[in-house]
Design an enzyme around this catalytic site. Structure first.
Site, PDB file in Angstrom:
ATOM      1  N   SER A   1      -7.294 -10.494   7.532  1.00  0.00           N
ATOM      2  CA  SER A   1      -5.998  -9.687   7.651  1.00  0.00           C
ATOM      3  C   SER A   1      -5.991  -9.323   8.842  1.00  0.00           C
ATOM      4  CB  SER A   1      -5.375  -8.369   6.474  1.00  0.00           C
ATOM      5  OG  SER A   1      -4.244  -8.085   7.127  1.00  0.00           O
TER       6      SER A   1
ATOM      7  N   HIS B   1      -4.391 -14.706   6.210  1.00  0.00           N
ATOM      8  CA  HIS B   1      -3.352 -13.239   5.710  1.00  0.00           C
ATOM      9  C   HIS B   1      -2.239 -12.580   6.625  1.00  0.00           C
ATOM     10  CE1 HIS B   1      -1.520 -11.219   2.507  1.00  0.00           C
ATOM     11  NE2 HIS B   1      -2.129 -10.329   3.259  1.00  0.00           N
TER      12      HIS B   1
ATOM     13  N   ASP C   1       0.533 -10.615   7.630  1.00  0.00           N
ATOM     14  CA  ASP C   1       1.329  -9.808   7.086  1.00  0.00           C
ATOM     15  C   ASP C   1       2.617  -9.532   7.838  1.00  0.00           C
ATOM     16  OD1 ASP C   1       0.122  -8.281   4.685  1.00  0.00           O
ATOM     17  OD2 ASP C   1      -1.044  -7.753   6.095  1.00  0.00           O
TER      18      ASP C   1
ATOM     19  N   MET D   1       5.727  -7.767   8.564  1.00  0.00           N
ATOM     20  CA  MET D   1       7.058  -6.457   8.021  1.00  0.00           C
ATOM     21  C   MET D   1       8.040  -6.044   8.982  1.00  0.00           C
ATOM     22  SD  MET D   1       3.512  -3.406   7.900  1.00  0.00           S
ATOM     23  CE  MET D   1       2.006  -3.929   7.040  1.00  0.00           C
TER      24      MET D   1
ATOM     25  N   HIS E   1       2.372 -12.697   3.368  1.00  0.00           N
ATOM     26  CA  HIS E   1       3.120 -11.390   2.743  1.00  0.00           C
ATOM     27  C   HIS E   1       4.288 -11.167   3.749  1.00  0.00           C
ATOM     28  CE1 HIS E   1       1.550  -7.861   1.149  1.00  0.00           C
ATOM     29  NE2 HIS E   1       2.878  -8.028   0.984  1.00  0.00           N
TER      30      HIS E   1
ATOM     31  N   MET F   1       6.503  -8.209   3.501  1.00  0.00           N
ATOM     32  CA  MET F   1       6.599  -6.835   3.088  1.00  0.00           C
ATOM     33  C   MET F   1       8.793  -6.959   3.454  1.00  0.00           C
ATOM     34  SD  MET F   1       3.382  -5.102   3.419  1.00  0.00           S
ATOM     35  CE  MET F   1       2.100  -5.938   4.193  1.00  0.00           C
TER      36      MET F   1
ATOM     37  N   MET G   1      -1.823  -5.683  -4.855  1.00  0.00           N
ATOM     38  CA  MET G   1      -1.026  -3.942  -3.592  1.00  0.00           C
ATOM     39  C   MET G   1      -2.730  -2.910  -3.718  1.00  0.00           C
ATOM     40  SD  MET G   1      -0.624  -5.944  -0.722  1.00  0.00           S
ATOM     41  CE  MET G   1      -0.773  -3.592   0.086  1.00  0.00           C
TER      42      MET G   1
ATOM     43  N   PHE H   1       0.948  -0.118   6.591  1.00  0.00           N
ATOM     44  CA  PHE H   1      -0.678  -0.197   7.133  1.00  0.00           C
ATOM     45  C   PHE H   1      -1.472  -0.100   6.412  1.00  0.00           C
ATOM     46  CE2 PHE H   1       2.895   3.188   8.037  1.00  0.00           C
ATOM     47  CZ  PHE H   1       3.214   2.257  10.016  1.00  0.00           C
ATOM     48  N   GLY H   2      -2.712  -0.416   8.004  1.00  0.00           N
ATOM     49  CA  GLY H   2      -4.028  -1.400   7.549  1.00  0.00           C
ATOM     50  C   GLY H   2      -4.787   0.529   7.487  1.00  0.00           C
TER      51      GLY H   2
ATOM     52  N   ASP I   1      -4.984  -6.846  -2.418  1.00  0.00           N
ATOM     53  CA  ASP I   1      -4.824  -7.142  -0.712  1.00  0.00           C
ATOM     54  C   ASP I   1      -4.804  -4.986  -0.424  1.00  0.00           C
ATOM     55  OD1 ASP I   1      -3.984  -6.202   2.018  1.00  0.00           O
ATOM     56  OD2 ASP I   1      -2.432  -7.206   1.860  1.00  0.00           O
ATOM     57  N   GLY I   2      -6.201  -4.884  -0.055  1.00  0.00           N
ATOM     58  CA  GLY I   2      -5.647  -2.991   0.745  1.00  0.00           C
ATOM     59  C   GLY I   2      -7.153  -2.315   0.546  1.00  0.00           C
TER      60      GLY I   2
ATOM     61  N   GLY J   1      -9.156  -6.255   6.331  1.00  0.00           N
ATOM     62  CA  GLY J   1      -8.922  -6.383   7.305  1.00  0.00           C
ATOM     63  C   GLY J   1      -9.392  -5.577   8.302  1.00  0.00           C
TER      64      GLY J   1
END
Length: 214
Positions: free
Chosen positions: A6, A31, A33, A35, A64, A66, A135, A141-142, A173-174, A195
C-alpha cells in the site's frame, strides 16, 4: 497469496523511488489509495501523481478510490494508468453505471465494502466485476489494527459467487502483517494489501516473501 504494498505507507517525498523499491522487492500489485477528504477524513493523492509514477514499473496498479463520486473521475484514473479500479458501494455514484464505465475503458472493475457493510451489498454485481475488496480496518488511515471479524465475509461472497456461477478475486486491506496474514490465508483471500508490514520492514523483499508464503 499475492501481495500488494500500500503506497499509503510509503515516503511520499520519494514516491517514485518507493515504487521502484517495491517493484524490485517483488510486489504483485501496487495498491494506490485515493482519498478526497470527503468520503474519508483524509486526503492522499490523485490521478496526476499516479500518472507521474506509472512509467516506473510494469507491476499492475490497483487503484482504490475512497471518494464520494468515483464515476466522475474514472477517465482520469484510466488515463493515469490504472489496471484495476475499485470503488466503494457506499459512495454516491450509481454502482452499476460506475462498473460499466470502468469496464468500457478496458480496465478491471471492483467493489469495496467498509467494515459495517454486509457482504450482501456486492451480491447483485458479482457477475459484472473482477474483484471484491474487503476492508479489515475503517478506511482513511494506515497503521490501524486488523479486524478479524471481517473474514467471514470472504466465505459468504465465495458461496454466493459459486451459486451465481462466477469466479471472483477477493482482496483484503487493513492491518495485514505477518501476525495477521495467516488468518487471511485460511479465509481464502487472494490478494493482501500490506502497508507498514512491507514499508517499515528492514528488508522489503524478504517481508513480501514471508507474507506471500502464508
Amino acid at each position: 497469496m499475492k501481495i500488494a504494498p500500500s503506497m499509503l505507507s510509503c515516503d511520499f517525498s520519494k514516491m517514485g523511488e518507493e515504487i521502484i523499491r517495491m517493484d524490485r522487492a517483488g510486489a504483485d500489485y501496487m495498491h494506490l489509495d485515493v482519498m478526497d477528504g470527503a468520503f474519508v477524513p483524509n486526503i492522499t493523492f490523485g490521478a496526476p501523481v499516479i500518472k507521474a509514477v506509472r512509467g516506473l514499473t510494469d507491476v499492475p496498479f490497483d487503484v482504490h478510490l475512497m471518494i464520494d463520486n468515483p464515476l466522475k473521475y474514472i477517465d482520469d484514473f484510466v488515463n493515469a494508468g490504472a489496471d484495476i479500479i475499485t470503488f466503494h458501494v457506499e459512495a454516491k455514484s450509481d454502482i452499476r453505471a460506475t462498473i460499466e464505465k470502468i469496464k468500457s475503458c478496458g480496465v478491471k472493475a471492483g467493489l469495496v465494502i467498509k467494515p459495517n457493510t454486509p457482504a450482501e451489498a456486492v451480491y447483485p454485481y458479482l457477475k459484472d466485476i473482477y474483484m471484491v475488496l474487503i476492508m479489515t480496518v475503517e478506511p482513511g488511515f494506515g497503521g490501524q489494527s486488523f479486524m478479524e471479524d471481517m473474514l467471514p465475509k470472504v466465505s459468504e461472497i465465495r458461496e454466493e459467487a459459486e451459486r451465481q456461477g462466477v469466479s471472483i478475486v477477493i482482496e483484503a486491506d487493513g492491518g495485514i502483517n505477518e501476525k495477521t496474514i495467516g488468518k487471511c490465508s485460511e479465509a481464502g483471500i487472494d490478494i493482501c494489501v500490506s502497508g507498514t508490514g512491507v514499508f517499515k520492514a528492514e528488508n522489503a523483499k524478504e517481508a513480501i516473501e514471508r507474507l506471500r508464503a502464508f
